[in-house]
Motif scaffolding. Structure first.
Motif, PDB file in Angstrom:
ATOM      1  N   LEU A 145      16.055   0.779  -4.274  1.00  8.83           N
ATOM      2  CA  LEU A 145      15.159   0.234  -5.035  1.00  8.83           C
ATOM      3  C   LEU A 145      14.105  -0.627  -3.954  1.00  8.83           C
ATOM      4  CD1 LEU A 145      14.438  -0.665  -8.052  1.00  8.83           C
ATOM      5  CD2 LEU A 145      15.575  -2.889  -7.683  1.00  8.83           C
ATOM      6  N   ALA A 146      14.349  -1.150  -3.069  1.00 10.43           N
ATOM      7  CA  ALA A 146      13.656  -1.887  -2.053  1.00 10.43           C
ATOM      8  C   ALA A 146      12.901  -0.905  -1.252  1.00 10.43           C
ATOM      9  CB  ALA A 146      14.537  -2.602  -0.993  1.00 10.43           C
ATOM     10  N   LEU A 147      13.551   0.527  -0.913  1.00 12.53           N
ATOM     11  CA  LEU A 147      12.592   1.401  -0.369  1.00 12.53           C
ATOM     12  C   LEU A 147      11.621   2.112  -1.254  1.00 12.53           C
ATOM     13  CD1 LEU A 147      15.782   2.717   1.726  1.00 12.53           C
ATOM     14  CD2 LEU A 147      13.839   1.378   2.779  1.00 12.53           C
ATOM     15  N   ALA A 148      11.765   2.474  -2.278  1.00  8.73           N
ATOM     16  CA  ALA A 148      10.859   2.927  -3.273  1.00  8.73           C
ATOM     17  C   ALA A 148       9.398   3.004  -2.861  1.00  8.73           C
ATOM     18  CB  ALA A 148      11.272   2.396  -4.821  1.00  8.73           C
ATOM     19  N   THR A 149       8.763   1.874  -2.710  1.00  8.41           N
ATOM     20  CA  THR A 149       7.357   1.452  -2.620  1.00  8.41           C
ATOM     21  C   THR A 149       6.896   1.774  -1.285  1.00  8.41           C
ATOM     22  OG1 THR A 149       7.391   0.209  -4.660  1.00  8.41           O
ATOM     23  CG2 THR A 149       5.598   0.209  -3.248  1.00  8.41           C
ATOM     24  N   PRO A 150       7.612   0.814  -0.306  1.00  7.14           N
ATOM     25  CA  PRO A 150       6.952   0.800   0.959  1.00  7.14           C
ATOM     26  C   PRO A 150       6.816   2.089   1.953  1.00  7.14           C
ATOM     27  CG  PRO A 150       9.080  -0.367   0.919  1.00  7.14           C
ATOM     28  CD  PRO A 150       8.496  -0.171  -0.376  1.00  7.14           C
ATOM     29  N   THR A 151       7.811   2.982   1.692  1.00  7.87           N
ATOM     30  CA  THR A 151       7.988   4.488   2.502  1.00  7.87           C
ATOM     31  C   THR A 151       6.628   5.173   2.008  1.00  7.87           C
ATOM     32  OG1 THR A 151       9.703   4.907   0.738  1.00  7.87           O
ATOM     33  CG2 THR A 151      10.224   4.241   3.087  1.00  7.87           C
ATOM     34  N   ALA A 152       6.399   5.284   0.620  1.00  8.70           N
ATOM     35  CA  ALA A 152       5.518   5.930  -0.021  1.00  8.70           C
ATOM     36  C   ALA A 152       4.312   5.648   0.286  1.00  8.70           C
ATOM     37  CB  ALA A 152       5.484   5.925  -1.534  1.00  8.70           C
ATOM     38  N   VAL A 153       3.931   4.288   0.424  1.00  5.46           N
ATOM     39  CA  VAL A 153       2.584   3.815   0.691  1.00  5.46           C
ATOM     40  C   VAL A 153       2.341   3.945   2.356  1.00  5.46           C
ATOM     41  CG1 VAL A 153       1.256   1.357   1.318  1.00  5.46           C
ATOM     42  CG2 VAL A 153       2.613   1.851  -0.884  1.00  5.46           C
ATOM     43  N   THR A 154       3.408   3.763   3.174  1.00  5.43           N
ATOM     44  CA  THR A 154       3.186   3.993   4.619  1.00  5.43           C
ATOM     45  C   THR A 154       2.738   5.595   4.738  1.00  5.43           C
ATOM     46  OG1 THR A 154       4.677   2.419   5.085  1.00  5.43           O
ATOM     47  CG2 THR A 154       4.379   4.212   6.801  1.00  5.43           C
ATOM     48  N   CYS A 155       3.442   6.466   4.118  1.00  3.00           N
ATOM     49  CA  CYS A 155       3.300   7.848   4.110  1.00  3.00           C
ATOM     50  C   CYS A 155       1.945   8.195   3.748  1.00  3.00           C
ATOM     51  CB  CYS A 155       4.303   8.804   3.396  1.00  3.00           C
ATOM     52  SG  CYS A 155       5.709   8.694   4.124  1.00  3.00           S
ATOM     53  N   ALA A 156       1.369   7.714   2.576  1.00  7.84           N
ATOM     54  CA  ALA A 156       0.156   7.878   2.008  1.00  7.84           C
ATOM     55  C   ALA A 156      -1.115   7.339   3.082  1.00  7.84           C
ATOM     56  CB  ALA A 156      -0.264   7.222   0.738  1.00  7.84           C
ATOM     57  N   THR A 157      -0.828   6.106   3.608  1.00  2.57           N
ATOM     58  CA  THR A 157      -1.736   5.630   4.555  1.00  2.57           C
ATOM     59  C   THR A 157      -1.894   6.607   5.789  1.00  2.57           C
ATOM     60  OG1 THR A 157      -1.044   3.382   4.108  1.00  2.57           O
ATOM     61  CG2 THR A 157      -2.485   3.704   6.158  1.00  2.57           C
ATOM     62  N   GLY A 158      -0.689   7.166   6.324  1.00  2.00           N
ATOM     63  CA  GLY A 158      -0.940   8.126   7.291  1.00  2.00           C
ATOM     64  C   GLY A 158      -1.673   9.434   6.897  1.00  2.00           C
ATOM     65  N   LEU A 159      -1.510   9.661   5.795  1.00  2.00           N
ATOM     66  CA  LEU A 159      -2.365  10.953   5.251  1.00  2.00           C
ATOM     67  C   LEU A 159      -3.731  10.590   5.084  1.00  2.00           C
ATOM     68  CD1 LEU A 159      -1.684  13.767   4.486  1.00  2.00           C
ATOM     69  CD2 LEU A 159      -1.385  13.029   2.178  1.00  2.00           C
ATOM     70  N   PHE A 160      -3.949   9.151   4.648  1.00  2.00           N
ATOM     71  CA  PHE A 160      -5.377   9.137   4.791  1.00  2.00           C
ATOM     72  C   PHE A 160      -5.922   9.101   6.016  1.00  2.00           C
ATOM     73  CE2 PHE A 160      -5.552   6.446   0.632  1.00  2.00           C
ATOM     74  CZ  PHE A 160      -5.721   7.347  -0.150  1.00  2.00           C
ATOM     75  N   THR A 161      -5.323   8.639   7.153  1.00  4.50           N
ATOM     76  CA  THR A 161      -5.782   8.511   8.408  1.00  4.50           C
ATOM     77  C   THR A 161      -6.248   9.771   8.843  1.00  4.50           C
ATOM     78  OG1 THR A 161      -4.629   6.645   8.842  1.00  4.50           O
ATOM     79  CG2 THR A 161      -5.418   7.818  10.670  1.00  4.50           C
ATOM     80  N   ARG A 162      -5.259  10.947   8.573  1.00  4.98           N
ATOM     81  CA  ARG A 162      -5.475  12.304   8.935  1.00  4.98           C
ATOM     82  C   ARG A 162      -6.684  12.920   8.337  1.00  4.98           C
ATOM     83  NH1 ARG A 162      -1.508  16.502   6.172  1.00  4.98           N
ATOM     84  NH2 ARG A 162       0.135  14.925   7.076  1.00  4.98           N
ATOM     85  N   ILE A 163      -7.001  12.548   7.261  1.00  2.00           N
ATOM     86  CA  ILE A 163      -8.256  13.215   6.499  1.00  2.00           C
ATOM     87  C   ILE A 163      -9.587  12.246   6.932  1.00  2.00           C
ATOM     88  CG2 ILE A 163      -6.842  14.313   5.031  1.00  2.00           C
ATOM     89  CD1 ILE A 163      -7.872  12.269   2.806  1.00  2.00           C
ATOM     90  N   GLY A 164      -9.449  11.263   7.783  1.00  2.00           N
ATOM     91  CA  GLY A 164     -10.737  10.565   7.915  1.00  2.00           C
ATOM     92  C   GLY A 164     -10.885   9.263   7.164  1.00  2.00           C
ATOM     93  N   VAL A 165     -10.102   9.064   6.191  1.00  2.00           N
ATOM     94  CA  VAL A 165     -10.209   7.893   5.175  1.00  2.00           C
ATOM     95  C   VAL A 165      -9.583   6.687   5.734  1.00  2.00           C
ATOM     96  CG1 VAL A 165      -9.934   7.328   2.930  1.00  2.00           C
ATOM     97  CG2 VAL A 165     -10.450   9.522   3.396  1.00  2.00           C
ATOM     98  N   VAL A 166     -10.287   5.733   5.667  1.00  2.00           N
ATOM     99  CA  VAL A 166      -9.853   4.361   6.276  1.00  2.00           C
ATOM    100  C   VAL A 166     -10.075   3.186   5.063  1.00  2.00           C
ATOM    101  CG1 VAL A 166     -10.188   2.369   7.789  1.00  2.00           C
ATOM    102  CG2 VAL A 166     -10.451   4.671   8.546  1.00  2.00           C
ATOM    103  N   ILE A 167      -9.090   2.707   5.077  1.00  2.00           N
ATOM    104  CA  ILE A 167      -8.762   1.571   3.592  1.00  2.00           C
ATOM    105  C   ILE A 167      -8.790   0.148   4.441  1.00  2.00           C
ATOM    106  CG2 ILE A 167      -7.251   0.546   2.011  1.00  2.00           C
ATOM    107  CD1 ILE A 167      -5.887   3.442   1.764  1.00  2.00           C
ATOM    108  N   LYS A 168      -9.923  -0.729   3.974  1.00  2.00           N
ATOM    109  CA  LYS A 168     -10.216  -1.733   4.420  1.00  2.00           C
ATOM    110  C   LYS A 168      -9.552  -2.980   3.443  1.00  2.00           C
ATOM    111  CE  LYS A 168     -13.179  -3.130   6.928  1.00  2.00           C
ATOM    112  NZ  LYS A 168     -14.626  -3.718   7.540  1.00  2.00           N
ATOM    113  N   LYS A 169      -9.264  -2.726   2.255  1.00  2.00           N
ATOM    114  CA  LYS A 169      -8.926  -3.977   1.576  1.00  2.00           C
ATOM    115  C   LYS A 169      -7.691  -3.493   0.619  1.00  2.00           C
ATOM    116  CE  LYS A 169     -13.533  -5.782   1.410  1.00  2.00           C
ATOM    117  NZ  LYS A 169     -14.857  -6.217   0.311  1.00  2.00           N
ATOM    118  N   THR A 170      -7.257  -4.391  -0.050  1.00  2.00           N
ATOM    119  CA  THR A 170      -5.931  -4.400  -0.766  1.00  2.00           C
ATOM    120  C   THR A 170      -6.338  -3.698  -2.114  1.00  2.00           C
ATOM    121  OG1 THR A 170      -6.014  -6.531  -1.685  1.00  2.00           O
ATOM    122  CG2 THR A 170      -4.748  -6.244   0.348  1.00  2.00           C
TER     123      THR A 170
END
Length: 799
Positions: A469-494
């Motif tokens: 239950l505790a791992l359900a969200t942070p691991t997915a968000v971290t993977c998605a952020t890495g994928l965004f970086t790979r395609i040249g998309v940078v997130i600045k805000k929450t």
């Protein structure tokens, strides 16, 4: 006799060998106890590279240093901080590696203990990467004091550095493997004796042999309990000291309770022993954690790879043009470097000589090289493809674009969706509920079936641990952020992950968004006695005070001796200023008409006018080209069900031409910045809206949209107020980002459904005695691993 100088500050050493520090296994003389203490602290902190790459000696530590010198004092040195601290106005920021983080409760504890400390602006902890993003006011609190505060909570923190992080990870992995191996070996041994104790073949085993087997089992199980299971205890104690319960509390209670009860039974010779259960479920829990850690490291590996793209050396040019190879860390702003074909650029800079194509795929995700000429910006980590270029360094260390991207990437990883905050709260209450259920289970079984009460309670405690239950969200968000970086998309805000899947209306600015924004002066019409060179120079002097894409069209006509003063910029309309005592205005037809009191001129973003205080001087026709992939990007957004529109300050027919070319039917033109903002506010009443702009002059409009996207060309990344930035100016990446966000949301829901479903399924089975302790350990570990592996599917997405 040659005088010995202090290795740290280069002052003469007058004390002989009284103060010595061992650096790279070589004794180095120090001039005073202060330098000796500080140099020792630098070495103890793992910052030996400071002495390898420094260009100036350190400052002399004249003050006497207390004997109990803080182990973190080296991190306060300015020359050391330049490697990992980013300074922005009066706030410093850095990324910390934190050892000992096991779950969301650890992150909560660190954040809540430090947020209330005066001088700390913010701290966000990522449980997946085991790192924290820290911002503080250096005039109020020192970095060493912050690190000391973290250590008092029970965690070891240090500034994140790639090499140190990798070495630390390897050390932790070896230690973890030792714990796992010991637990596995002990489990096999204890199971042999358990077979003798419980098998039907040994029903009539003599009492002395039974006691012997129990004592030997206790000897083998003890190292498992006191060494292998230590991570569970430390995590549980830290949580309880902070007034919370985490998932390791129930695990620790199960291990310690079973071991103590078994020891009592062994000593007294009465009751059952559970040494095999203790060893076995400790082994399976550690095995699950081991695989889980490996998977989590994969989720954060992209951030490490960005650092590794920067080369270790560079070819430095001196004043005579001679080239020498130096460590990249020795480069300073203003230095000139030679970048040969195939070389990786060592620092951000400006090309001062040469022309070449540069591959910026590591920033933008786009493999096609970009042509760079004299005056073009280049960035650390990108690859020179064709010809040699000479580059003047404009940024180093934490001020480089790649460092900014990593900070933004880590901030995005640390941003918790609302569902994650709910899950953190649920996990805490869930642990309390499980402890209550376990207590009731024990009482009921003790009343009716006392011989099975203990192991059934153990099963309940272990099987229902809410790790997944505790791992359900942070691991997915971290993977998605890495994928965004790979395609040249940078997130600045929450909130971006939550907003993206809901977008159903997209509004584009025209200039610099659907068009390239590389405007040029196509024709000039003059209305007085001035010549074309003169009017273009006056226009360039006025436009020098603007950041609008139109201003860049006049840069090539700028004359150094012609400057505009008393400049006033009217957003989206025009600029006024004084040049050599004469007032001039440049801008749209409406803007010029108001200033000189003439009849209204045709108002168009493609046509601007120049006038003095009384009369019209010139008319400029501008040209711009549509982005090559604008049409395909518009088509992709339509396929996602988005309504599209253009909102432009240009009132000419050119807006309609652009709209028709890219396939957008709805056009709003001739809008002032306030008009654009009003339009956005009205459209947002119909659904969730995303606004595209160039990120600087469209700041108020972008701030007013549900979600704002800026075309981020290099250095502009820190200057805009958008929620997202497309580094490579590739419009199609936005539709890719929507798909990734939708998939991330889907995976988070799958993880939560699985975690909750597993616990709801296993609780009745455990309470009714249908789950053995070691089966409970396998089930809990497998549940956590399934959640992490499901999140890792995001890293395999190809966009």
């Amino acid at each position: 006799m040659q005088q010995v100088t202090c290795f740290h500050c280069s002052e003469p050493v007058l004390t002989g060998d009284q103060f010595v520090t061992l650096i790279d296994n070589q004794p180095k003389s120090m001039c005073c106890p202060g330098c000796a203490a500080v140099s020792a602290a630098i070495i103890d902190a793992g910052l030996t590279n400071y002495y390898k790459y420094r260009t100036e000696p350190g400052s002399r530590q004249t003050a006497l240093v207390p004997e109990a010198l803080s182990a973190f004092s080296a991190y306060d040195l300015q020359e050391v901080q330049q490697d990992f601290v980013h300074q922005n106005a009066d706030i410093n920021s850095t990324s910390l590696t934190i050892e000992g983080i096991t779950c969301a409760a650890c992150a909560w504890l660190i954040e809540h203990k430090l947020k209330s400390v005066d001088g700390i602006a913010s701290i966000k902890v990522n449980t997946t990467t085991e790192r924290a993003q820290l911002s503080w006011y250096p005039d109020k609190i020192k970095l060493s004091e912050i690190l000391t505060l973290i250590s008092r909570i029970g965690y070891q923190a240090s500034p994140y550095q790639v090499d140190e992080q990798e070495q630390s990870s390897k050390r932790n992995s070896r230690k973890f493997l030792l714990r796992l191996g010991l637990a596995g070996f002990a489990t096999m041994q204890v199971m042999m004796f358990a077979l003798a104790l419980y098998s039907d073949h040994f029903t009539y085993l003599d009492a002395e042999f039974r006691d012997y087997f129990r004592w030997v089992s206790m000897i083998f199980a003890s190292p498992v309990v006191f060494y292998s299971a230590q991570p569970f205890y430390f995590s549980a104690v830290r949580a309880m000291l902070s007034g919370r319960l985490n998932m390791d509390v129930s695990v620790s209670l199960a291990i310690c309770g079973a071991y103590i009860a078994s020891c009592i039974a062994t000593v007294t010779g009465q009751g059952e022993v559970y040494f095999e259960s203790v060893s076995m479920f400790t082994f399976f829990l550690l095995l699950g954690r081991y695989f889980e850690q490996n998977a989590r490291q994969k989720a954060s590996i992209s951030a490490n790879n960005l650092h590794k793209l920067i080369p270790l050396t560079a070819h430095l040019l001196d004043d005579t043009g001679q080239c020498s190879e130096v460590p990249a860390k020795r480069l300073r702003i203003g230095d000139r470097i030679l970048v040969k074909p195939g070389d990786v650029i060592a620092a951000d800079g400006e090309i001062i000589s040469g022309e070449s194509a540069v591959n910026e795929a590591m920033l933008t995700g786009e493999q096609m090289p970009i042509t760079k000429i004299a005056g073009s910006q280049v960035f650390a980590g990108t690859i020179n493809v064709d010809h040699p270029i000479e580059v003047r360094i404009t940024a180093i260390g934490q001020d480089q674009l790649i460092a900014e991207i990593m900070r933004l990437q880590e901030a995005a990883s640390n941003n918790k969706p609302k569902v994650a905050l709910y899950v953190d709260t649920i996990s805490n209450y869930f642990t309390w509920t499980i402890l209550v259920i376990a207590a009731i289970t024990y009482l009921v079984w003790k009343t009716y079936w006392p011989e099975d009460a203990f192991w059934v309670t153990l099963s309940v405690l272990v099987a229902t641990c809410p790790c997944a239950l505790a791992l359900a969200t942070p691991t997915a968000v971290t993977c998605a952020t890495g994928l965004f970086t790979r395609i040249g998309v940078v997130i600045k805000k929450t909130g971006v992950f939550e907003k993206l899947p809901l977008i159903n209306h997209v509004v584009f600015d025209k200039t610099g968004t659907l068009t390239c924004g590389s405007m040029s002066v196509a024709s000039t019409q003059i209305y007085n006695e001035m010549n074309e060179t003169q009017v273009l120079a006056i226009a360039a002097a006025l436009e020098a005070h603007s950041l609008h894409p139109i201003a860049r069209a006049f840069e090539i006509y700028r004359q150094p001796n012609l400057l505009a003063t008393e400049s006033q910029n009217s957003a989206g309309a025009g600029i006024s200023g004084v040049i050599r005592g004469q007032k001039y205005v440049i801008g749209s037809g409406d803007y010029i008409s108001r200033h000189i009191g003439c009849k209204p001129l045709s108002s168009s973003e493609q046509t601007i006018y120049l006038a003095d205080a009384h009369k019209l001087i010139a008319r400029f026709e501008l040209s711009d080209v549509i982005r090559d992939e604008a049409k395909s990007a518009v088509s992709a957004l339509k396929q996602l069900g988005c309504k599209l529109a253009i909102a432009s300050g240009d009132s000419s027919e050119h807006v309609n031409q652009v709209a028709k070319a890219v396939g957008i039917e709805t056009v709003y033109k001739g809008l002032s910045p306030q008009g654009k903002l009003s339009l956005i506010e009205s459209l947002q009443q119909q659904g969730k809206l995303a606004m595209f702009g160039d990120g600087i002059n469209d700041a108020p409009v972008l701030a007013g949209a549900n979600l704002s996207i800026a075309m981020g060309s290099g250095a502009a990344i820190t200057k805009n107020s958008a929620d997202m930035i497309l580094l490579g100016d590739q419009l199609s990446r936005f539709s890719d980002a929507i798909k990734i966000a939708k998939l991330s949301g889907k995976i988070i829901k799958q993880n939560l459904y699985w975690a909750l479903g597993y616990n709801l399924f296993i609780i009745p089975l455990a309470v009714t005695g249908h789950v053995l302790p070691y089966i409970a350990a396998i089930g809990m570990s497998a549940s956590s691993l399934i959640v992490v592996l499901n999140s890792l599917r995001l890293l395999k997405v190809r966009v």
